[in-house]
Design an enzyme around this catalytic site. Structure first.
Site, PDB file in Angstrom:
ATOM      1  N   SER A  50       0.849  -1.200   0.000  1.00  0.00           N
ATOM      2  CA  SER A  50       0.000   0.000   0.000  1.00  0.00           C
ATOM      3  C   SER A  50       0.881   1.246   0.000  1.00  0.00           C
ATOM      4  O   SER A  50       2.106   1.155   0.150  1.00  0.00           O
ATOM      5  CB  SER A  50      -0.862   0.006   1.261  1.00  0.00           C
ATOM      6  OG  SER A  50      -0.011   0.158   2.388  1.00  0.00           O
ATOM      7  N   ASP A  82      -0.903  -1.726  -4.324  1.00  0.00           N
ATOM      8  CA  ASP A  82      -2.258  -1.537  -3.814  1.00  0.00           C
ATOM      9  C   ASP A  82      -2.608  -0.040  -3.854  1.00  0.00           C
ATOM     10  O   ASP A  82      -1.850   0.788  -3.325  1.00  0.00           O
ATOM     11  CB  ASP A  82      -2.263  -2.062  -2.374  1.00  0.00           C
ATOM     12  CG  ASP A  82      -3.642  -2.186  -1.774  1.00  0.00           C
ATOM     13  OD1 ASP A  82      -4.618  -2.334  -2.526  1.00  0.00           O
ATOM     14  OD2 ASP A  82      -3.738  -2.165  -0.520  1.00  0.00           O
ATOM     15  N   HIS A 180     -12.449   0.110   4.141  1.00  0.00           N
ATOM     16  CA  HIS A 180     -11.157  -0.237   4.742  1.00  0.00           C
ATOM     17  C   HIS A 180     -11.177   0.003   6.251  1.00  0.00           C
ATOM     18  O   HIS A 180     -11.797   0.957   6.711  1.00  0.00           O
ATOM     19  CB  HIS A 180     -10.037   0.617   4.138  1.00  0.00           C
ATOM     20  CG  HIS A 180      -9.817   0.378   2.671  1.00  0.00           C
ATOM     21  ND1 HIS A 180     -10.160   1.285   1.710  1.00  0.00           N
ATOM     22  CD2 HIS A 180      -9.285  -0.680   2.016  1.00  0.00           C
ATOM     23  CE1 HIS A 180      -9.839   0.802   0.515  1.00  0.00           C
ATOM     24  NE2 HIS A 180      -9.316  -0.394   0.675  1.00  0.00           N
ATOM     25  N   GLY A 181     -10.498  -0.844   7.000  1.00  0.00           N
ATOM     26  CA  GLY A 181     -10.358  -0.633   8.440  1.00  0.00           C
ATOM     27  C   GLY A 181     -11.325  -1.472   9.253  1.00  0.00           C
ATOM     28  O   GLY A 181     -11.943  -2.404   8.734  1.00  0.00           O
ATOM     29  N   SER A 211     -11.519  -7.336   5.573  1.00  0.00           N
ATOM     30  CA  SER A 211     -11.385  -7.685   6.996  1.00  0.00           C
ATOM     31  C   SER A 211     -12.677  -7.333   7.708  1.00  0.00           C
ATOM     32  O   SER A 211     -13.188  -6.220   7.529  1.00  0.00           O
ATOM     33  CB  SER A 211     -10.263  -6.873   7.647  1.00  0.00           C
ATOM     34  OG  SER A 211      -9.022  -7.177   7.080  1.00  0.00           O
TER      35      SER A 211
HETATM   36  P1  13P Z   1      -8.856  -4.082   5.067  1.00  0.00           P
HETATM   37  O1  13P Z   1      -7.731  -3.401   5.771  1.00  0.00           O
HETATM   38  O2  13P Z   1     -10.184  -3.562   5.473  1.00  0.00           O
HETATM   39  O3  13P Z   1      -8.732  -5.561   5.149  1.00  0.00           O
HETATM   40  O4  13P Z   1      -8.726  -3.710   3.500  1.00  0.00           O
HETATM   41  C1  13P Z   1      -7.596  -4.100   2.792  1.00  0.00           C
HETATM   42  C2  13P Z   1      -7.607  -3.541   1.416  1.00  0.00           C
HETATM   43  O5  13P Z   1      -8.628  -3.382   0.786  1.00  0.00           O
HETATM   44  C3  13P Z   1      -6.312  -3.208   0.816  1.00  0.00           C
HETATM   45  O6  13P Z   1      -6.458  -2.649  -0.448  1.00  0.00           O
HETATM   46  O1  G3H Z   2      -5.956  -0.112   1.262  1.00  0.00           O
HETATM   47  C1  G3H Z   2      -5.546   0.337   2.293  1.00  0.00           C
HETATM   48  C2  G3H Z   2      -4.657  -0.463   3.175  1.00  0.00           C
HETATM   49  O2  G3H Z   2      -5.371  -1.429   3.872  1.00  0.00           O
HETATM   50  C3  G3H Z   2      -3.984   0.396   4.194  1.00  0.00           C
HETATM   51  O3  G3H Z   2      -3.285   1.377   3.599  1.00  0.00           O
HETATM   52  O4  G3H Z   2      -1.029   0.986   4.570  1.00  0.00           O
HETATM   53  O5  G3H Z   2      -1.612   3.095   3.355  1.00  0.00           O
HETATM   54  O6  G3H Z   2      -2.543   2.620   5.658  1.00  0.00           O
HETATM   55  P1  G3H Z   2      -2.043   2.073   4.351  1.00  0.00           P
HETATM   56 ZN    ZN Z   3      -8.180  -1.459  -0.659  1.00  0.00          ZN
END
Ligand code: 13P
Ligand code: G3H
Ligand code: ZN
Length: 284
Positions: A50, A82, A180-181, A211
């Site tokens: 990411s 990502d 996300h989160g 998640s």
């Molecule tokens: P989560 O952190 O909610 O699992 O999402 C991951 C994600 O979509 C990364 O692109």
């Molecule tokens: O898609 C988003 C990832 O789950 C988290 O992104 O590592 O930039 O916080 P990050």
């Molecule tokens: Zn994502």
């Protein structure tokens, strides 16, 4: 073995009706946990970096660690960018050896998203790198959006058909109710929308923010054409809770390996469970 392109992994998943787990690679221990879980399950996996991971670990460290991981296993592993939002970064990742990139133009007007996604396709295709596009806005649970606000950001199926026609990506990330989160309540997925998007585009669908989505909902989404499931937050939770426990159990411990080790083991177990849920066990 060498890194494998995501479209190759998704083609097999498509034939057999399962999804490939895409796990966020944030540090060495998590990368090792992903490989170990994949080996124990004999499953193909995608490691994804990411924006946060790239600024934390550095692009060269991420690429280096994932390449070493792939070279030392017989499991097919892909390295994917990502939520790439910057064309220059996409170029850097491809040069650095990524086998797949996401161009997330979801915040851009549709035609602009199509234009830059095509620029990415133009440079990725000749070198065999896969491209994931995004349509609709997948927010974060911290965004505090109401249900109706969230629905307004859902992927429009007709737009998805148009997008797939104008920018023929290898897979499409869609907004159908995930975020996300950590979720505050139970997420409700719009399965009818997913089914329509899938039938109008014919593309392998990517589920972000997976998640905390109930297992039955994940399985149903896979039965409707989701072929890549992104997991980050659940790994963070497993990893950090195990480290927290290790520190509480031995407050005098000063060897970081004794704290990080249990985090890594907890991540292996979590990732194994996800791989089983996605149906990719035994598919390496
Ligand atoms: P989560 O952190 O909610 O699992 O999402 C991951 C994600 O979509 C990364 O692109
Ligand atoms: O898609 C988003 C990832 O789950 C988290 O992104 O590592 O930039 O916080 P990050
Ligand atoms: Zn994502």
């Amino acid at each position: 073995m060498a890194l494998v392109a995501v479209h190759e992994l998704l083609a097999k998943a498509e034939q057999k009706g399962y999804a490939v787990g895409a796990f966020n690679a944030n540090n060495m221990e998590i990368i090792q946990a992903i490989v170990k879980a994949a080996e124990l399950e004999n499953a193909p996996v995608i490691m994804q970096a990411s924006q946060g991971a790239i600024s934390y670990a550095g692009l060269h460290y991420i690429t280096g660690m994932v390449k070493i991981a792939a070279e030392n296993t017989a499991i097919p592993i892909a390295l994917h960018l990502d939520h790439g939002t910057d064309f220059e970064q996409v170029v850097k990742c491809i040069r650095s050896g990524f086998s797949s990139v996401m161009f997330d133009g979801s915040k851009l007007p549709l035609e602009e998203n199509i234009k830059i996604t095509n620029k990415v396709l133009e440079i990725a295709r000749p070198v065999g790198v896969s491209v994931e596009g995004e349509l609709g806005k997948i927010g974060g649970t911290e965004d505090h959006v109401t249900v109706s606000d969230q629905e307004a950001m859902f992927t429009d199926p007709e737009e998805a058909r148009y997008f797939a026609e104008k920018a023929p990506v290898d897979s499409l990330a869609v907004a159908i109710g995930t975020a996300h989160g950590q979720y505050k309540g139970e997420p409700k997925l719009d399965f009818a929308r997913l089914e329509t998007i899938r039938s109008l585009t014919g593309l392998p669908i990517v589920l972000h923010g997976s998640s905390g989505v109930p297992d039955e909902a994940v399985s149903r989404a896979i039965s409707l054409g989701v072929r890549k499931v992104n997991i980050d937050t659940n790994i963070r939770e497993a990893f950090v809770w195990a480290m927290r426990k290790a520190m509480q159990d031995k407050p005098e411990e000063i060897d970081p390996r004794k704290i990080l080790g249990p985090g890594r083991e907890a991540a292996v177990e979590l990732i194994r469970e996800k791989i089983k849920l996605f149906g990719s066990s035994g598919q390496a």
